[in-house]
Scaffold this motif. Structure first.
Motif, PDB file in Angstrom:
ATOM      1  N   ARG A  27       0.835  -1.213   0.000  1.00 58.92           N
ATOM      2  CA  ARG A  27       0.000   0.000   0.000  1.00 58.92           C
ATOM      3  C   ARG A  27       0.867   1.259   0.000  1.00 58.92           C
ATOM      4  N   GLU A  28       1.952   1.213   0.769  1.00 60.39           N
ATOM      5  CA  GLU A  28       2.815   2.394   0.898  1.00 60.39           C
ATOM      6  C   GLU A  28       3.901   2.444  -0.183  1.00 60.39           C
ATOM      7  N   LYS A  29       3.879   1.447  -1.078  1.00 56.94           N
ATOM      8  CA  LYS A  29       4.883   1.353  -2.154  1.00 56.94           C
ATOM      9  C   LYS A  29       6.311   1.381  -1.600  1.00 56.94           C
ATOM     10  N   LEU A  30       6.534   0.544  -0.603  1.00 55.23           N
ATOM     11  CA  LEU A  30       7.855   0.435   0.014  1.00 55.23           C
ATOM     12  C   LEU A  30       8.369  -0.987  -0.191  1.00 55.23           C
ATOM     13  N   SER A  31       9.686  -1.131  -0.347  1.00 56.46           N
ATOM     14  CA  SER A  31      10.245  -2.486  -0.430  1.00 56.46           C
ATOM     15  C   SER A  31      10.758  -2.858   0.967  1.00 56.46           C
ATOM     16  N   PRO A  32      10.914  -4.152   1.235  1.00 59.03           N
ATOM     17  CA  PRO A  32      11.409  -4.569   2.555  1.00 59.03           C
ATOM     18  C   PRO A  32      12.733  -3.899   2.926  1.00 59.03           C
ATOM     19  N   ASP A  33      13.571  -3.604   1.903  1.00 62.83           N
ATOM     20  CA  ASP A  33      14.871  -2.960   2.192  1.00 62.83           C
ATOM     21  C   ASP A  33      14.715  -1.600   2.845  1.00 62.83           C
ATOM     22  N   ALA A  34      13.519  -0.991   2.679  1.00 66.92           N
ATOM     23  CA  ALA A  34      13.325   0.359   3.227  1.00 66.92           C
ATOM     24  C   ALA A  34      13.084   0.322   4.733  1.00 66.92           C
ATOM     25  N   ILE A  35      12.903  -0.885   5.285  1.00 69.03           N
ATOM     26  CA  ILE A  35      12.584  -1.002   6.709  1.00 69.03           C
ATOM     27  C   ILE A  35      13.799  -1.571   7.452  1.00 69.03           C
ATOM     28  N   GLY A  36      14.254  -0.862   8.466  1.00 70.47           N
ATOM     29  CA  GLY A  36      15.436  -1.300   9.214  1.00 70.47           C
ATOM     30  C   GLY A  36      15.135  -2.445  10.159  1.00 70.47           C
ATOM     31  N   VAL A  37      13.978  -2.405  10.781  1.00 68.60           N
ATOM     32  CA  VAL A  37      13.655  -3.433  11.770  1.00 68.60           C
ATOM     33  C   VAL A  37      12.143  -3.463  12.007  1.00 68.60           C
ATOM     34  N   VAL A  38      11.668  -4.645  12.392  1.00 63.88           N
ATOM     35  CA  VAL A  38      10.271  -4.796  12.804  1.00 63.88           C
ATOM     36  C   VAL A  38      10.250  -5.141  14.297  1.00 63.88           C
ATOM     37  N   GLY A  39       9.425  -4.457  15.063  1.00 60.68           N
ATOM     38  CA  GLY A  39       9.230  -4.789  16.485  1.00 60.68           C
ATOM     39  C   GLY A  39       7.950  -5.578  16.625  1.00 60.68           C
ATOM     40  N   PHE A  40       8.060  -6.799  17.102  1.00 62.36           N
ATOM     41  CA  PHE A  40       6.949  -7.764  17.068  1.00 62.36           C
ATOM     42  C   PHE A  40       6.529  -8.089  18.504  1.00 62.36           C
ATOM     43  N   HIS A  41       5.315  -7.663  18.875  1.00 60.12           N
ATOM     44  CA  HIS A  41       4.860  -7.957  20.241  1.00 60.12           C
ATOM     45  C   HIS A  41       4.384  -9.390  20.381  1.00 60.12           C
ATOM     46  N   GLY A  42       3.580  -9.868  19.409  1.00 58.13           N
ATOM     47  CA  GLY A  42       2.949 -11.178  19.557  1.00 58.13           C
ATOM     48  C   GLY A  42       1.712 -11.080  20.425  1.00 58.13           C
ATOM     49  N   GLN A  43       1.107 -12.225  20.715  1.00 54.79           N
ATOM     50  CA  GLN A  43      -0.126 -12.246  21.514  1.00 54.79           C
ATOM     51  C   GLN A  43       0.177 -12.769  22.912  1.00 54.79           C
ATOM     52  N   THR A  44      -0.065 -11.941  23.901  1.00 56.32           N
ATOM     53  CA  THR A  44       0.138 -12.416  25.274  1.00 56.32           C
ATOM     54  C   THR A  44      -0.915 -13.477  25.594  1.00 56.32           C
ATOM     55  N   VAL A  45      -0.453 -14.664  25.963  1.00 53.82           N
ATOM     56  CA  VAL A  45      -1.410 -15.719  26.364  1.00 53.82           C
ATOM     57  C   VAL A  45      -1.236 -16.078  27.839  1.00 53.82           C
ATOM     58  N   LEU A  46      -0.160 -15.629  28.423  1.00 54.08           N
ATOM     59  CA  LEU A  46       0.073 -15.904  29.847  1.00 54.08           C
ATOM     60  C   LEU A  46       0.973 -14.811  30.402  1.00 54.08           C
ATOM     61  N   HIS A  47       0.602 -14.284  31.567  1.00 52.56           N
ATOM     62  CA  HIS A  47       1.446 -13.245  32.168  1.00 52.56           C
ATOM     63  C   HIS A  47       1.355 -13.382  33.679  1.00 52.56           C
ATOM     64  N   ARG A  48       2.401 -13.988  34.267  1.00 55.64           N
ATOM     65  CA  ARG A  48       2.403 -14.206  35.722  1.00 55.64           C
ATOM     66  C   ARG A  48       3.688 -13.630  36.302  1.00 55.64           C
ATOM     67  N   PRO A  49       3.671 -12.314  36.544  1.00 55.65           N
ATOM     68  CA  PRO A  49       4.899 -11.666  37.015  1.00 55.65           C
ATOM     69  C   PRO A  49       5.473 -12.305  38.280  1.00 55.65           C
ATOM     70  N   HIS A  50       4.579 -12.792  39.166  1.00 52.73           N
ATOM     71  CA  HIS A  50       5.105 -13.320  40.434  1.00 52.73           C
ATOM     72  C   HIS A  50       5.836 -14.639  40.246  1.00 52.73           C
ATOM     73  N   GLU A  51       5.557 -15.302  39.124  1.00 50.42           N
ATOM     74  CA  GLU A  51       6.290 -16.539  38.821  1.00 50.42           C
ATOM     75  C   GLU A  51       7.396 -16.269  37.805  1.00 50.42           C
TER      76      GLU A  51
END
Ligand SMILES: Nc1ncnc2c1ncn2[C@@H]1O[C@H](COP(=O)(O)OP(=O)(O)OP(=O)(O)O)[C@@H](O)[C@H]1O
Ligand SMILES: CC(=O)N[C@H]1[C@@H]2OC[C@@H](O2)[C@@H](O)[C@@H]1O[C@H](C)C(=O)O
Length: 376
Positions: A91-115
């Protein structure tokens, strides 16, 4: 000026409605040029699979385990993120080379800070290989290893945005960013750049569950249902008496920490109105945990579309501060978290801190993230 990296951030939040994507050019510090963004919705069947994944994930004891459907789901989720990036680049007419890095969060399925356990589904290497772009992923784990809660990570980005506030908003400190997502959370930036962040209470999750149960709709669009109802004082008091609000310390919340009212306690409209009021009151109560009352409140996240929440919060804060929407300050309240993940990925590449003692409780400022290099 330091060299800028063009980065894409990918976020799939607790509401599991789809993939937010945003592009920024940044030095990983205070220079942030916000670019285009996109949203790719999950269809209901995939959303249902993600919700089931929360159950399957309860069995996870070590973070690399993927019981049941989780391994297949992770591959599919990753491929959907890749498709979202490819469509955006086309859509933006950009090639992959134009992007330095992708930051990927993913889907949190479990979050237990105390463990010390946090699991985001998402295969960074698979994404990097398919896109031909380096990917930084797994940004929460290192913080946890160093004693932090692994969340929230967006506050450091809020501080970078605050440094760039212009016009009427420049220098209005302390400033507070309020993100009303499933859970609401705040970032406070003091005059001396002090950074404090914590979950402030139930965000949209109670309202969403209430209107789904009683009206079959996913959320109270613009607060229309709430607008027909009354605030029930008894119910408000019961919510605000929850131990979370009286505890000396703020802890991170789970979306099930606050129960829904019983069906007999409120009509659809009164329930929606009361829960909107509770959401705003809970946010306003955060001030008791801050050193100085904020002068400027910036509202982000989907809950800023609920007019009742915004009005209630405006009333609750009007004597000490001014409340504006992210857009009033020139930001995009829907893509801020995806932008943050792009910015955090650049910081990760530079070894700069992502989290601080005041944001996650980590022992000392900590970098994080895992770099997956694209293999030819
Ligand atoms: N037009 C609208 N009117 C009222 N509420 C809305 C509207 N649009 C979105 N919302 C609310 O915003 C929620 C989604 O918010 P958001 O996208 O910030 O959540 P999220 O990304 O899952 O959040 P987080 O990961 O920060 O918890 C919806 O579930 C809904 O409650
Ligand atoms: C573990 C996890 O995914 N936490 C999310 C969640 O959604 C909202 C709140 O709880 C926040 O703490 C966090 O995400 C945001 C993006 C953050 O880390 O800043």
């Amino acid at each position: 000026m330091a060299e800028l990296t063009r980065a894409i951030g990918l976020m799939s939040g607790t509401s599991m409605d789809g993939i937010d994507l945003a592009m920024v050019e940044t030095d990983g510090d205070c220079v942030v040029r916000r670019g285009a963004s996109s949203f790719t919705a999950y269809e209901p069947a995939f959303r249902a699979r993600l919700e089931q994944a929360l159950d399957a994930a309860r069995e996870i004891g070590a973070r690399e385990e993927r019981p049941g459907d989780l391994a297949a789901l992770e591959a599919e989720l990753t491929d959907r993120h890749a498709a979202a990036v490819e469509a955006f680049l086309a859509r933006e007419k950009l090639s992959p080379d134009a992007i330095g890095v992708v930051g990927f969060h993913g889907q949190t399925v479990l979050h237990r800070p105390h463990e010390g356990l946090t699991v985001q589904l998402g295969d960074g290497q698979r994404l990097a290989d398919r896109l031909g772009i380096d990917v930084v992923h797994d940004l929460r784990a290192n913080d946890m290893r160093l004693g932090g809660q692994g969340a929230p990570l967006v506050p450091a980005y809020h501080r970078a945005l605050a440094a760039g506030l212009e016009g009427d908003w420049a220098g209005k400190t302390p400033v507070i960013f309020v993100n009303i997502g499933g859970i609401s959370n705040i970032t406070y930036i003091g005059e001396d750049d002090t950074l404090i962040a914590f979950d402030s209470g139930p965000g949209n999750t109670l309202i969403d569950r209430w209107v789904k149960r009683h009206a079959g709709v996913p959320y109270d669009s613009d607060g229309t249902i709430a607008s027909e109802g009354r605030v029930l004082a008894g119910l408000v008091n019961r919510y605000l008496d929850h131990p979370f609000f009286t505890a000396p310390e703020r802890i991170s919340l789970d979306r099930n920490d606050f129960p829904l009212p019983d069906d007999s306690e409120a009509s659809l409209e009164d329930g929606a109105r009361t829960l909107a009021f509770v959401t705003a009151a809970a946010i306003a109560k955060s001030q008791a945990h801050l050193p100085v009352k904020p002068k400027l409140w910036i509202l982000c996240g989907g809950g800023r579309h609920n007019r009742r929440i915004v009005e209630d919060l405006t009333v609750a804060t009007r004597h000490t501060g001014q409340l504006i929407l992210a857009e009033d300050a020139g930001f995009n309240g829907d893509s801020m978290e995806a932008e943050a993940w792009a910015w955090l990925a650049v910081r990760s590449l530079k070894g700069l801190p992502l989290t601080y003692p005041g944001t996650t409780g980590v022992r000392e400022p900590a970098t994080g993230g895992v770099l997956a290099r694209a293999r030819a």
